[in-house]
Design a protein around this motif. Structure first.
Motif, short mmCIF file in Angstrom:
data_model
loop_
_atom_site.label_atom_id
_atom_site.label_comp_id
_atom_site.label_asym_id
_atom_site.label_seq_id
_atom_site.Cartn_x
_atom_site.Cartn_y
_atom_site.Cartn_z
N GLY A 85 4.93 -3.60 4.79
CA GLY A 85 4.02 -3.52 3.65
C GLY A 85 4.34 -2.36 2.74
N ASP A 128 -0.53 1.57 2.16
CA ASP A 128 -1.01 2.02 3.46
C ASP A 128 -2.53 2.06 3.54
N TYR A 175 -3.18 -4.93 5.94
CA TYR A 175 -2.02 -4.30 6.56
C TYR A 175 -2.38 -3.77 7.94
N TYR A 202 -1.05 -0.99 10.98
CA TYR A 202 -0.23 0.20 11.17
C TYR A 202 0.42 0.16 12.54
N TYR A 242 3.63 0.59 8.00
CA TYR A 242 2.61 -0.41 7.74
C TYR A 242 3.27 -1.76 7.54
N TYR A 243 2.62 -2.78 8.06
CA TYR A 243 3.12 -4.15 7.96
C TYR A 243 2.02 -5.06 7.44
N VAL A 244 2.42 -6.12 6.74
CA VAL A 244 1.47 -7.14 6.31
C VAL A 244 0.86 -7.74 7.58
N SER A 245 -0.46 -7.90 7.60
CA SER A 245 -1.14 -8.46 8.76
C SER A 245 -0.63 -9.86 9.06
#
Length: 91
Positions: free
Chosen positions: A39, A42, A47, A49, A56-59
């Motif tokens: 992502g 933040d 997102y 963690y 952070y990543y896209v959910s």
């Protein structure tokens, strides 16, 4: 065109595909598995963690993609997906 049940297979992360949802709608979008798509923000509910990698990543889940801009938003009740016959990002 053949539709693929999401229980049978998922597309590659962030690859644009056709998405069937709520048993009556079709849109263009993509799928993100857990910690697969990094992502760029933040502070957002969309997102996750990853403490181990400090990123952070896209959910995890499906996203509908706006083709005119770089916007996307979560969608639910996805049942099927299908590869696109054309690539809307290439002209």
């Amino acid at each position: 065109m053949s539709w693929i049940k999401i229980e049978d297979s998922l597309p590659e992360p962030q690859k644009l595909v056709q998405i069937a949802y709520k048993n009556k709608y079709v849109t263009v979008g993509w799928y993100a598995g857990k910690y697969q798509v990094e992502g760029d923000h933040d502070i957002d509910d969309d997102y996750d963690y990853d403490e181990e990698n400090d990123k952070y990543y896209v959910s995890e889940g499906w996203r509908s993609q706006c083709l005119e801009a770089e916007y996307y938003y979560p969608i639910s009740q996805v049942s099927h997906w299908s590869p696109l016959l054309i690539n809307p990002n290439k002209q």
